[in-house]
Design a protein around this motif. Structure first.
Motif, PDB file in Angstrom:
ATOM      1  N   PRO A   5       0.910  -0.840  -0.103  1.00 46.88           N
ATOM      2  CA  PRO A   5      -0.005  -0.118  -0.159  1.00 46.88           C
ATOM      3  C   PRO A   5       0.880   1.214   0.041  1.00 46.88           C
ATOM      4  CG  PRO A   5       0.013  -0.805   2.112  1.00 46.88           C
ATOM      5  CD  PRO A   5       0.680  -1.792   1.362  1.00 46.88           C
ATOM      6  N   GLN A   6       0.278   2.278  -0.664  1.00 45.31           N
ATOM      7  CA  GLN A   6       0.858   3.714  -0.503  1.00 45.31           C
ATOM      8  C   GLN A   6       1.354   4.009   1.209  1.00 45.31           C
ATOM      9  OE1 GLN A   6      -1.320   6.697  -2.092  1.00 45.31           O
ATOM     10  NE2 GLN A   6      -0.003   8.153  -1.926  1.00 45.31           N
ATOM     11  N   GLY A   7       2.405   4.422   1.059  1.00 45.49           N
ATOM     12  CA  GLY A   7       2.782   5.130   2.439  1.00 45.49           C
ATOM     13  C   GLY A   7       3.514   3.737   3.283  1.00 45.49           C
ATOM     14  N   LYS A   8       3.667   2.759   2.714  1.00 45.20           N
ATOM     15  CA  LYS A   8       4.302   1.698   3.524  1.00 45.20           C
ATOM     16  C   LYS A   8       5.865   1.796   3.431  1.00 45.20           C
ATOM     17  CE  LYS A   8       4.783  -3.209   3.701  1.00 45.20           C
ATOM     18  NZ  LYS A   8       6.346  -3.207   3.988  1.00 45.20           N
ATOM     19  N   PRO A   9       6.743   1.764   4.444  1.00 43.70           N
ATOM     20  CA  PRO A   9       8.140   1.645   4.458  1.00 43.70           C
ATOM     21  C   PRO A   9       8.639   0.248   3.647  1.00 43.70           C
ATOM     22  CG  PRO A   9       7.739   1.528   6.637  1.00 43.70           C
ATOM     23  CD  PRO A   9       6.226   1.711   5.986  1.00 43.70           C
ATOM     24  N   LEU A  10       9.535   0.424   2.794  1.00 43.41           N
ATOM     25  CA  LEU A  10       9.801  -0.974   1.978  1.00 43.41           C
ATOM     26  C   LEU A  10      10.667  -1.645   2.871  1.00 43.41           C
ATOM     27  CD1 LEU A  10       9.034  -1.941  -0.790  1.00 43.41           C
ATOM     28  CD2 LEU A  10      11.265  -1.035  -1.543  1.00 43.41           C
ATOM     29  N   LYS A  11      10.424  -3.093   2.882  1.00 41.34           N
ATOM     30  CA  LYS A  11      11.497  -3.879   3.965  1.00 41.34           C
ATOM     31  C   LYS A  11      11.957  -4.843   2.962  1.00 41.34           C
ATOM     32  CE  LYS A  11      10.025  -1.789   7.760  1.00 41.34           C
ATOM     33  NZ  LYS A  11      10.733  -1.412   8.556  1.00 41.34           N
ATOM     34  N   ILE A  12      12.915  -5.484   3.552  1.00 44.60           N
ATOM     35  CA  ILE A  12      13.498  -6.632   2.736  1.00 44.60           C
ATOM     36  C   ILE A  12      12.516  -7.925   2.337  1.00 44.60           C
ATOM     37  CG2 ILE A  12      15.061  -8.624   3.154  1.00 44.60           C
ATOM     38  CD1 ILE A  12      16.833  -7.102   5.087  1.00 44.60           C
ATOM     39  N   GLU A  13      11.519  -8.114   3.285  1.00 47.41           N
ATOM     40  CA  GLU A  13      10.607  -9.072   2.715  1.00 47.41           C
ATOM     41  C   GLU A  13       9.674  -8.783   1.715  1.00 47.41           C
ATOM     42  OE1 GLU A  13      11.219  -7.872   5.814  1.00 47.41           O
ATOM     43  OE2 GLU A  13       9.243  -7.274   6.828  1.00 47.41           O
ATOM     44  N   ASP A  14       9.744  -7.595   1.296  1.00 43.74           N
ATOM     45  CA  ASP A  14       8.842  -7.267   0.197  1.00 43.74           C
ATOM     46  C   ASP A  14       9.362  -7.184  -1.212  1.00 43.74           C
ATOM     47  OD1 ASP A  14       7.003  -6.020   2.262  1.00 43.74           O
ATOM     48  OD2 ASP A  14       7.994  -4.144   2.120  1.00 43.74           O
ATOM     49  N   ILE A  15      10.625  -7.564  -1.259  1.00 47.38           N
ATOM     50  CA  ILE A  15      11.401  -7.782  -2.381  1.00 47.38           C
ATOM     51  C   ILE A  15      11.331  -9.227  -2.878  1.00 47.38           C
ATOM     52  CG2 ILE A  15      13.421  -7.098  -3.699  1.00 47.38           C
ATOM     53  CD1 ILE A  15      13.494  -5.069  -1.268  1.00 47.38           C
ATOM     54  N   ILE A  16      11.231  -9.640  -4.072  1.00 51.97           N
ATOM     55  CA  ILE A  16      11.879 -10.952  -4.747  1.00 51.97           C
ATOM     56  C   ILE A  16      13.176 -10.845  -5.138  1.00 51.97           C
ATOM     57  CG2 ILE A  16      11.319 -12.576  -6.671  1.00 51.97           C
ATOM     58  CD1 ILE A  16       8.410 -11.417  -6.629  1.00 51.97           C
ATOM     59  N   CYS A  17      13.874 -11.958  -4.743  1.00 49.87           N
ATOM     60  CA  CYS A  17      15.417 -12.169  -5.063  1.00 49.87           C
ATOM     61  C   CYS A  17      16.344 -11.297  -4.610  1.00 49.87           C
ATOM     62  CB  CYS A  17      15.334 -12.136  -6.741  1.00 49.87           C
ATOM     63  SG  CYS A  17      14.476 -13.163  -7.497  1.00 49.87           S
ATOM     64  N   TRP A  18      16.044 -11.034  -3.250  1.00 52.44           N
ATOM     65  CA  TRP A  18      16.995 -10.291  -2.359  1.00 52.44           C
ATOM     66  C   TRP A  18      18.161 -10.589  -2.579  1.00 52.44           C
ATOM     67  CZ3 TRP A  18      16.806  -5.306  -0.427  1.00 52.44           C
ATOM     68  CH2 TRP A  18      17.667  -4.997   0.452  1.00 52.44           C
ATOM     69  N   MET A  19      18.407 -11.688  -2.263  1.00 52.21           N
ATOM     70  CA  MET A  19      19.960 -12.199  -2.045  1.00 52.21           C
ATOM     71  C   MET A  19      20.667 -12.332  -3.191  1.00 52.21           C
ATOM     72  SD  MET A  19      20.240 -12.728   1.135  1.00 52.21           S
ATOM     73  CE  MET A  19      21.610 -13.927   1.499  1.00 52.21           C
ATOM     74  N   ARG A  20      19.977 -12.073  -4.411  1.00 50.74           N
ATOM     75  CA  ARG A  20      20.897 -12.435  -5.650  1.00 50.74           C
ATOM     76  C   ARG A  20      21.681 -10.871  -5.843  1.00 50.74           C
ATOM     77  NH1 ARG A  20      16.809 -15.118  -9.778  1.00 50.74           N
ATOM     78  NH2 ARG A  20      16.358 -17.026  -8.413  1.00 50.74           N
ATOM     79  N   TRP A  21      20.965  -9.780  -5.229  1.00 51.48           N
ATOM     80  CA  TRP A  21      21.921  -8.570  -5.733  1.00 51.48           C
ATOM     81  C   TRP A  21      22.295  -7.728  -4.506  1.00 51.48           C
ATOM     82  CZ3 TRP A  21      19.073  -4.420  -4.263  1.00 51.48           C
ATOM     83  CH2 TRP A  21      17.559  -4.413  -4.123  1.00 51.48           C
ATOM     84  N   ILE A  22      22.167  -8.162  -3.366  1.00 49.01           N
ATOM     85  CA  ILE A  22      22.525  -7.491  -2.123  1.00 49.01           C
ATOM     86  C   ILE A  22      23.731  -8.224  -1.425  1.00 49.01           C
ATOM     87  CG2 ILE A  22      21.771  -6.460   0.012  1.00 49.01           C
ATOM     88  CD1 ILE A  22      20.785  -5.011  -2.191  1.00 49.01           C
TER      89      ILE A  22
END
Length: 93
Positions: A62-79
């Motif tokens: 939703p609009q206004g939500k702080p973006l967190k690690i768990e909101d992103i697909i494939c996090w470990m591939r590029w961080i």
């Protein structure tokens, strides 16, 4: 130990982080139009905004939500793993 020190805890609200600027559907790509860097520092660090652009959302956001690690697909591939450990530690506190 990773994460902010006790002295830094009170100043976290003055830091900036990545927030959802427009509703984002599951699988929708992150863009400059649907993400913003604002205060307080409750979301991901701004230094990762360019890396996020073009990556898919893992869930409806939703609009206004702080973006967190768990909101992103494939996090470990590029961080780097070192950053992931630090952010995970921050999320657990």
């Amino acid at each position: 130990k990773y994460g902010p020190t006790k002295a830094e805890q009170n100043s976290l609200i003055f830091r900036r982080s990545i927030y959802v600027a427009k509703n984002i559907a599951e699988g929708e790509l992150f863009t400059k139009e649907n993400l913003r860097i604002v205060r307080p520092g409750d979301g991901l660090q701004p230094q990762f905004l360019t890396e996020l652009l073009g990556k898919p959302s893992k869930r409806n956001l939703p609009q206004g939500k702080p973006l967190k690690i768990e909101d992103i697909i494939c996090w470990m591939r590029w961080i780097p793993n070192s950053f992931f450990k630090r952010e995970k530690e921050l999320l657990l506190h």
